[in-house]
Design a protein around this motif. Sequence first.
Motif, PDB file in Angstrom:
ATOM      1  N   HIS A 170      32.847  43.923  41.014  1.00 54.42           N
ATOM      2  CA  HIS A 170      33.932  43.050  40.565  1.00 54.42           C
ATOM      3  C   HIS A 170      35.141  43.278  41.482  1.00 54.42           C
ATOM      4  O   HIS A 170      35.289  44.352  42.066  1.00 54.42           O
ATOM      5  N   HIS A 210      39.341  43.392  42.644  1.00 54.33           N
ATOM      6  CA  HIS A 210      40.708  43.660  42.176  1.00 54.33           C
ATOM      7  C   HIS A 210      41.661  43.265  43.296  1.00 54.33           C
ATOM      8  O   HIS A 210      41.366  43.517  44.470  1.00 54.33           O
ATOM      9  N   HIS A 254      34.315  46.269  43.968  1.00 48.40           N
ATOM     10  CA  HIS A 254      33.672  47.563  43.732  1.00 48.40           C
ATOM     11  C   HIS A 254      32.861  47.588  42.442  1.00 48.40           C
ATOM     12  O   HIS A 254      32.929  46.667  41.630  1.00 48.40           O
ATOM     13  N   GLU A 314      31.691  50.431  39.228  1.00 51.00           N
ATOM     14  CA  GLU A 314      31.971  51.702  38.554  1.00 51.00           C
ATOM     15  C   GLU A 314      30.855  51.877  37.523  1.00 51.00           C
ATOM     16  O   GLU A 314      30.830  51.163  36.524  1.00 51.00           O
TER      17      GLU A 314
END
Length: 290
Positions: A66, A68, A110, A112
């Motif tokens: 996703h 940012h 990125h 996570e």
Amino acid sequence: MANTLVRNPPRALGRVVRGQPVSDGAGVKLNRIIGQRDFDMLDPFLLFDEFRSDRPGDYRAGFPDHPHRGFETVTYLLAGRMRHGDDQGHSGVLVPGGVQWMTAGRGIVHSEMPEADDGLLWGFQLWVNLPAGEKMADPRYQDVAPERIPLVQVARGVEVRVIAGSFGNLVGPIRGVATAPVFFDLALEAGARIDVPVPSTHSAFVYVYEGGAAVGLGADTQVLLHGELGVLEAGDRVPVATGDIATRMLVIAGKPLREPVSKYGPFVMNTPEQIVEAIRDLQSGSFSRR
Ligand code: FE2
């Protein structure tokens, strides 16, 4: 001028907020405290989540790729392991007691992902806004291993981990952040008390994640319980005292930016036009490149 000798008052506790259960990423269950409908930001903080579960189904799906842009994400882990990887070749594993302070700037894409699929996963994510002049800066990471974070007994029954900002002579490892953040993790035994220094220029809050403590002074003293965030009023320190139970809390503060905020999911800019540009850049594949 006698006034120059007068200390700022201690901070009193203002608004108290409880989190809302939400699902984010690919279906991770978490508690959203800042960034919910009734408490959408505390300038410069855009979001504050606690995730805590020992049910793998609550977190296993993680946060796949996703984007940012325009702000910073801070991840502080208490239990479990989280693997991070981005489209520019940066990767690593966050372990308990470690912090990742990621300045997304103009953009990263990125993931996570929890490393294990059993056991407790527990931690926090904070989103910190960037000033207009830094929203399109190069991305930057400060990955801090647990042993680099000073852990010190600052009073009887009070231990603090200084992640960012200063507590007396202790200085946290996070550097060069526009909002000059304070990020303390405090562990208080029963019957302990401490004045926590917080710059008077900053927006500040306390989040109790275990136990409960009196926060503020005199007539303004209120007990903040586990799962509650208390916004702090003006002042240069916050008095905290525990009763019968040991307590753990975060004290977080940052200099407010006082700029227009235009938000759309993982993009936080100053104008709607900049949001449209971010979406266009993502679609065209030029998002995280110059
Ligand atoms: Fe993210």
